[in-house]
Design a protein around this motif. Structure first.
Motif, PDB file in Angstrom:
ATOM      1  N   LEU A   1       0.797  -1.004  -0.120  1.00 11.90           N
ATOM      2  CA  LEU A   1       0.162   0.109   0.121  1.00 11.90           C
ATOM      3  C   LEU A   1       0.689   1.200  -0.018  1.00 11.90           C
ATOM      4  CD1 LEU A   1      -2.929   1.077   0.179  1.00 11.90           C
ATOM      5  CD2 LEU A   1      -2.569   1.152   2.652  1.00 11.90           C
ATOM      6  N   ILE A   2       1.778   1.467   0.875  1.00 11.10           N
ATOM      7  CA  ILE A   2       2.739   2.590   0.969  1.00 11.10           C
ATOM      8  C   ILE A   2       3.615   2.382  -0.238  1.00 11.10           C
ATOM      9  CG2 ILE A   2       4.475   3.524   2.376  1.00 11.10           C
ATOM     10  CD1 ILE A   2       1.685   3.785   3.570  1.00 11.10           C
ATOM     11  N   GLY A   3       4.225   1.424  -0.755  1.00 11.89           N
ATOM     12  CA  GLY A   3       5.272   1.551  -1.757  1.00 11.89           C
ATOM     13  C   GLY A   3       4.725   1.647  -3.254  1.00 11.89           C
ATOM     14  N   LEU A   4       3.396   1.037  -3.371  1.00 10.90           N
ATOM     15  CA  LEU A   4       2.732   1.018  -4.777  1.00 10.90           C
ATOM     16  C   LEU A   4       2.851   2.359  -5.418  1.00 10.90           C
ATOM     17  CD1 LEU A   4       1.815  -1.028  -6.558  1.00 10.90           C
ATOM     18  CD2 LEU A   4      -0.396  -0.370  -5.895  1.00 10.90           C
ATOM     19  N   PRO A   5       2.666   3.461  -5.013  1.00  7.18           N
ATOM     20  CA  PRO A   5       2.888   4.682  -5.699  1.00  7.18           C
ATOM     21  C   PRO A   5       4.213   4.863  -6.369  1.00  7.18           C
ATOM     22  CG  PRO A   5       1.694   5.353  -3.908  1.00  7.18           C
ATOM     23  CD  PRO A   5       2.247   3.882  -3.741  1.00  7.18           C
ATOM     24  N   LEU A   6       5.186   4.539  -5.803  1.00  6.48           N
ATOM     25  CA  LEU A   6       6.625   4.745  -6.114  1.00  6.48           C
ATOM     26  C   LEU A   6       6.968   3.783  -7.239  1.00  6.48           C
ATOM     27  CD1 LEU A   6       9.269   6.061  -6.161  1.00  6.48           C
ATOM     28  CD2 LEU A   6       9.889   4.525  -4.255  1.00  6.48           C
ATOM     29  N   GLY A   7       6.316   2.468  -6.803  1.00  3.02           N
ATOM     30  CA  GLY A   7       6.479   1.277  -8.107  1.00  3.02           C
ATOM     31  C   GLY A   7       5.866   1.702  -9.495  1.00  3.02           C
ATOM     32  N   LEU A   8       4.587   2.291  -9.205  1.00  2.13           N
ATOM     33  CA  LEU A   8       4.060   2.770 -10.287  1.00  2.13           C
ATOM     34  C   LEU A   8       4.603   3.886 -11.068  1.00  2.13           C
ATOM     35  CD1 LEU A   8       0.199   2.582  -9.348  1.00  2.13           C
ATOM     36  CD2 LEU A   8       1.547   0.978 -10.939  1.00  2.13           C
ATOM     37  N   LEU A   9       5.060   4.674 -10.305  1.00  4.32           N
ATOM     38  CA  LEU A   9       5.983   5.862 -10.815  1.00  4.32           C
ATOM     39  C   LEU A   9       7.117   5.315 -11.711  1.00  4.32           C
ATOM     40  CD1 LEU A   9       6.142   8.879 -10.868  1.00  4.32           C
ATOM     41  CD2 LEU A   9       7.874   8.553  -9.055  1.00  4.32           C
ATOM     42  N   ILE A  10       7.800   4.106 -11.105  1.00  5.95           N
ATOM     43  CA  ILE A  10       8.799   3.621 -12.157  1.00  5.95           C
ATOM     44  C   ILE A  10       8.238   2.930 -13.110  1.00  5.95           C
ATOM     45  CG2 ILE A  10      10.733   1.681 -11.784  1.00  5.95           C
ATOM     46  CD1 ILE A  10      11.315   4.177 -10.398  1.00  5.95           C
ATOM     47  N   ALA A  11       7.176   2.004 -13.067  1.00  2.00           N
ATOM     48  CA  ALA A  11       6.717   0.984 -14.135  1.00  2.00           C
ATOM     49  C   ALA A  11       5.996   1.557 -15.131  1.00  2.00           C
ATOM     50  CB  ALA A  11       5.885  -0.213 -13.439  1.00  2.00           C
ATOM     51  N   LEU A  12       5.295   2.928 -15.049  1.00  4.05           N
ATOM     52  CA  LEU A  12       4.210   3.552 -16.030  1.00  4.05           C
ATOM     53  C   LEU A  12       4.774   4.064 -17.015  1.00  4.05           C
ATOM     54  CD1 LEU A  12       1.253   4.844 -13.881  1.00  4.05           C
ATOM     55  CD2 LEU A  12       1.470   2.835 -15.251  1.00  4.05           C
ATOM     56  N   PRO A  13       6.140   4.619 -16.969  1.00  2.26           N
ATOM     57  CA  PRO A  13       6.535   5.279 -18.256  1.00  2.26           C
ATOM     58  C   PRO A  13       6.775   4.088 -19.299  1.00  2.26           C
ATOM     59  CG  PRO A  13       7.810   6.139 -16.378  1.00  2.26           C
ATOM     60  CD  PRO A  13       7.033   5.113 -15.848  1.00  2.26           C
ATOM     61  N   ILE A  14       7.123   3.078 -18.793  1.00  2.00           N
ATOM     62  CA  ILE A  14       7.268   1.811 -19.751  1.00  2.00           C
ATOM     63  C   ILE A  14       5.984   1.485 -20.668  1.00  2.00           C
ATOM     64  CG2 ILE A  14       7.631  -0.709 -20.221  1.00  2.00           C
ATOM     65  CD1 ILE A  14       9.266  -0.548 -17.799  1.00  2.00           C
ATOM     66  N   LEU A  15       4.813   1.600 -19.947  1.00  2.00           N
ATOM     67  CA  LEU A  15       3.720   1.516 -20.514  1.00  2.00           C
ATOM     68  C   LEU A  15       3.223   2.676 -21.429  1.00  2.00           C
ATOM     69  CD1 LEU A  15       0.996  -0.552 -20.511  1.00  2.00           C
ATOM     70  CD2 LEU A  15       0.222   0.715 -18.671  1.00  2.00           C
ATOM     71  N   LEU A  16       3.251   3.820 -20.901  1.00  2.00           N
ATOM     72  CA  LEU A  16       3.008   4.808 -21.535  1.00  2.00           C
ATOM     73  C   LEU A  16       4.128   4.961 -22.731  1.00  2.00           C
ATOM     74  CD1 LEU A  16       1.678   7.741 -21.420  1.00  2.00           C
ATOM     75  CD2 LEU A  16       3.574   8.478 -20.026  1.00  2.00           C
ATOM     76  N   ASN A  17       5.192   4.778 -22.856  1.00  2.00           N
ATOM     77  CA  ASN A  17       5.872   4.491 -23.669  1.00  2.00           C
ATOM     78  C   ASN A  17       5.440   3.795 -24.905  1.00  2.00           C
ATOM     79  OD1 ASN A  17       8.123   4.982 -25.824  1.00  2.00           O
ATOM     80  ND2 ASN A  17       9.645   4.007 -24.466  1.00  2.00           N
ATOM     81  N   TYR A  18       4.806   2.760 -24.703  1.00  2.00           N
ATOM     82  CA  TYR A  18       4.386   1.872 -25.505  1.00  2.00           C
ATOM     83  C   TYR A  18       3.034   2.317 -26.059  1.00  2.00           C
ATOM     84  CZ  TYR A  18       2.387  -2.534 -27.270  1.00  2.00           C
ATOM     85  OH  TYR A  18       1.876  -3.373 -28.177  1.00  2.00           O
ATOM     86  N   MET A  19       1.985   2.703 -25.444  1.00  2.00           N
ATOM     87  CA  MET A  19       0.659   3.186 -25.904  1.00  2.00           C
ATOM     88  C   MET A  19       0.986   4.426 -26.593  1.00  2.00           C
ATOM     89  SD  MET A  19      -1.380   1.141 -24.531  1.00  2.00           S
ATOM     90  CE  MET A  19      -1.532  -0.026 -23.218  1.00  2.00           C
TER      91      MET A  19
END
Length: 107
Positions: free
Chosen positions: A28-46
């Protein structure tokens, strides 16, 4: 002799160490940072800025695989990051408890 900051950390960690160790809390506490790291990959693809990479990616695998991979990266990173912070705090706590015990023996 322990400083006031060290004493307050000891009190805080004794009260909250079990809560911080739970997997759900770490996620719960770490997920925002994890998404901040992982979402650029998805955004780059989309966004599809590299048309050839998108064509090859769509031809060889389902885009859902990429979404699952990105979420897996986010979850892994969030739990790993929070677990590491818990270990660091636990080590600091044990060092302070040892230092406190030495002060009682010599004092």
């Amino acid at each position: 002799m322990l400083s006031e900051e060290e004493k307050s950390f000891l009190i805080y960690w004794e009260q909250n160490r079990a809560r911080h160790k739970r997997i759900f809390y770490q996620l719960l506490i770490g997920l925002p940072l994890g998404l901040l790291i992982a979402l650029p990959i998805l955004l780059n693809y989309m966004l599809g800025w590299h048309k050839r990479a998108v064509m090859v990616g769509n031809a060889q695998s389902n885009p859902l695989v990429l979404v699952v991979a990105v979420l897996s990266i986010a979850v892994f990173f969030s739990i790993f990051n929070r677990r590491h912070k818990w270990e660091m705090n636990e080590q600091h706590y044990l060092e302070l408890k040892s230092k406190e015990g030495e002060d009682v023996k010599t004092g």
